[in-house]
Design a protein around this motif. Sequence first.
Motif, PDB file in Angstrom:
ATOM      1  N   ILE A 226       0.944  -1.322  -0.103  1.00  0.00           N
ATOM      2  CA  ILE A 226      -0.052   0.050  -0.020  1.00  0.00           C
ATOM      3  C   ILE A 226       0.704   1.246   0.025  1.00  0.00           C
ATOM      4  CG2 ILE A 226      -1.572   1.275   1.422  1.00  0.00           C
ATOM      5  CD1 ILE A 226      -2.835  -1.367   2.270  1.00  0.00           C
ATOM      6  N   VAL A 227       0.662   2.136  -0.800  1.00  0.00           N
ATOM      7  CA  VAL A 227       1.167   3.524  -0.616  1.00  0.00           C
ATOM      8  C   VAL A 227      -0.075   4.463  -0.355  1.00  0.00           C
ATOM      9  CG1 VAL A 227       2.112   5.673  -1.954  1.00  0.00           C
ATOM     10  CG2 VAL A 227       2.687   3.011  -2.915  1.00  0.00           C
ATOM     11  N   ASP A 228       0.296   5.006   0.836  1.00  0.00           N
ATOM     12  CA  ASP A 228      -0.952   5.979   1.446  1.00  0.00           C
ATOM     13  C   ASP A 228      -0.960   7.269   0.694  1.00  0.00           C
ATOM     14  OD1 ASP A 228       1.030   7.448   2.899  1.00  0.00           O
ATOM     15  OD2 ASP A 228       0.648   6.412   4.574  1.00  0.00           O
ATOM     16  N   ARG A 229      -1.983   8.235   1.143  1.00  0.00           N
ATOM     17  CA  ARG A 229      -1.846   9.546   0.487  1.00  0.00           C
ATOM     18  C   ARG A 229      -0.728  10.520   0.772  1.00  0.00           C
ATOM     19  NH1 ARG A 229      -8.205   9.820   2.340  1.00  0.00           N
ATOM     20  NH2 ARG A 229      -8.761   7.858   1.364  1.00  0.00           N
ATOM     21  N   SER A 230       0.000  10.219   1.943  1.00  0.00           N
ATOM     22  CA  SER A 230       1.157  10.820   2.232  1.00  0.00           C
ATOM     23  C   SER A 230       2.470  10.486   1.459  1.00  0.00           C
ATOM     24  CB  SER A 230       1.547  10.796   3.677  1.00  0.00           C
ATOM     25  OG  SER A 230       2.111   9.526   4.087  1.00  0.00           O
ATOM     26  N   GLY A 231       2.139   9.180   0.659  1.00  0.00           N
ATOM     27  CA  GLY A 231       3.556   8.565   0.140  1.00  0.00           C
ATOM     28  C   GLY A 231       4.245   7.581   0.819  1.00  0.00           C
ATOM     29  N   ALA A 232       3.712   7.183   1.962  1.00  0.00           N
ATOM     30  CA  ALA A 232       4.242   6.455   2.690  1.00  0.00           C
ATOM     31  C   ALA A 232       4.098   4.925   2.289  1.00  0.00           C
ATOM     32  CB  ALA A 232       4.050   6.349   4.151  1.00  0.00           C
ATOM     33  N   ARG A 233       4.741   3.754   2.443  1.00  0.00           N
ATOM     34  CA  ARG A 233       4.674   2.587   2.013  1.00  0.00           C
ATOM     35  C   ARG A 233       4.377   1.427   3.117  1.00  0.00           C
ATOM     36  NH1 ARG A 233       5.510   1.771  -3.607  1.00  0.00           N
ATOM     37  NH2 ARG A 233       6.390   3.774  -4.454  1.00  0.00           N
ATOM     38  N   ARG A 234       3.684   0.592   2.967  1.00  0.00           N
ATOM     39  CA  ARG A 234       3.499  -0.439   3.962  1.00  0.00           C
ATOM     40  C   ARG A 234       2.985  -1.646   3.205  1.00  0.00           C
ATOM     41  NH1 ARG A 234      -1.248   1.067   8.145  1.00  0.00           N
ATOM     42  NH2 ARG A 234      -2.094   2.800   6.714  1.00  0.00           N
ATOM     43  N   THR A 235       3.154  -3.081   3.878  1.00  0.00           N
ATOM     44  CA  THR A 235       2.825  -4.398   3.450  1.00  0.00           C
ATOM     45  C   THR A 235       1.865  -4.761   4.606  1.00  0.00           C
ATOM     46  OG1 THR A 235       4.533  -4.754   2.295  1.00  0.00           O
ATOM     47  CG2 THR A 235       3.229  -6.421   2.750  1.00  0.00           C
ATOM     48  N   VAL A 236       0.333  -5.047   4.026  1.00  0.00           N
ATOM     49  CA  VAL A 236      -0.538  -5.725   4.951  1.00  0.00           C
ATOM     50  C   VAL A 236      -0.720  -7.110   4.331  1.00  0.00           C
ATOM     51  CG1 VAL A 236      -1.422  -3.448   5.552  1.00  0.00           C
ATOM     52  CG2 VAL A 236      -2.336  -4.889   3.380  1.00  0.00           C
ATOM     53  N   MET A 237      -1.088  -8.118   5.168  1.00  0.00           N
ATOM     54  CA  MET A 237      -1.393  -9.333   4.920  1.00  0.00           C
ATOM     55  C   MET A 237      -2.728  -9.834   5.600  1.00  0.00           C
ATOM     56  SD  MET A 237       2.406 -11.363   5.241  1.00  0.00           S
ATOM     57  CE  MET A 237       2.706 -10.379   6.748  1.00  0.00           C
ATOM     58  N   ALA A 238      -3.104 -10.648   4.968  1.00  0.00           N
ATOM     59  CA  ALA A 238      -4.639 -11.109   5.356  1.00  0.00           C
ATOM     60  C   ALA A 238      -4.850 -12.701   5.086  1.00  0.00           C
ATOM     61  CB  ALA A 238      -5.848 -10.556   4.556  1.00  0.00           C
ATOM     62  N   ASP A 239      -5.779 -13.267   5.589  1.00  0.00           N
ATOM     63  CA  ASP A 239      -6.257 -14.716   5.419  1.00  0.00           C
ATOM     64  C   ASP A 239      -6.808 -14.694   3.810  1.00  0.00           C
ATOM     65  OD1 ASP A 239      -5.094 -15.766   7.750  1.00  0.00           O
ATOM     66  OD2 ASP A 239      -6.726 -14.641   8.684  1.00  0.00           O
TER      67      ASP A 239
END
Length: 314
Positions: A226-239
């Motif tokens: 995910i790239v959020d609206r501020s430009g920061a990146r992160r990874t999310v995981m789900a089932d």
Amino acid sequence: MPTTPSGPGSPGTLEAAPVDTDLIVIGGGPAGCAAARMAASVGMRSFLIEPDGLCRGLARIPALNNVLGGHTGGPALADSITTELKDTDLCHLELGRRATELRAHEDRVTVTLDTGARLTAPYAIVATGVAPLRPGDVPWITSPPDLTVPPLWEADPTAARGRTLLVLGGDRPIGTFLRAHPTAGTRLLVAYPESDAYKTEEIRDDPRVRLLPVAHLTLRGTTAEIVDRSGARRTVMADAVFLSLGSAPAAPPGDLVHDATGYCRPSAQHPRVLIAGDLRSARYQRVMTAMGSGAEAALHAYYATRDVPRDERP
């Protein structure tokens, strides 16, 4: 049967031809069914054209909280509407048929079916609603072209019990899912663009929901970058991953005027073409508003055929 319009692709006049019915209704959801039922109540004959079953989309909604009459689930309400309409003598149902073209003329409308048959009437009500969006339809999601992601309404509550689901989009079926399964212990990670922010208001305070506003999302299986609206990146995981992207207008081809988003605003149409239900706007997609707009459109046609001045109609 009706003959060919005088000019392809544009309104014109018809050669002499009989009028088949008082009103053509395209679409058999709550709006179209309400239109046909209201028309019958004032003595108008109608043809209702629907490619699937009546109220098929409504039957998929497990929990309702915005209708009158004591119905708390879509299947029961859909069954009730279907039974009533099938018992309506003045409504002829054309189920399993699709409208492939609508043409508006000075004195009538012509609707062509996928069989090639043509119907004419003084007025037509278009209540074809919307069709669900897929990941490839929206610019803020990148995903493999062969990846299949089911809509949230298809989620098995038993299989989802105690699990974390990534939901792409903030459309209103999320609230329906939460109301329908209050004790499932399912956690929802809802990734949505800025344009969906207003849709998340009803779930914003639910402890089972984590809202993830995004500028862009890249989906790889059950993992999303995910790239959020501020430009920061992160990874999310789900089932598991499900869609709640909303829908796009599903109007038949022909003489309809679309706005920039593809919706057909009633005020922009030919005087003999009336729009009802979800096809009007993304902002009013509710069962009650759909039924009300269908009934109102039928009354509009009724008063118009009796030469009631426009400014004196409801």
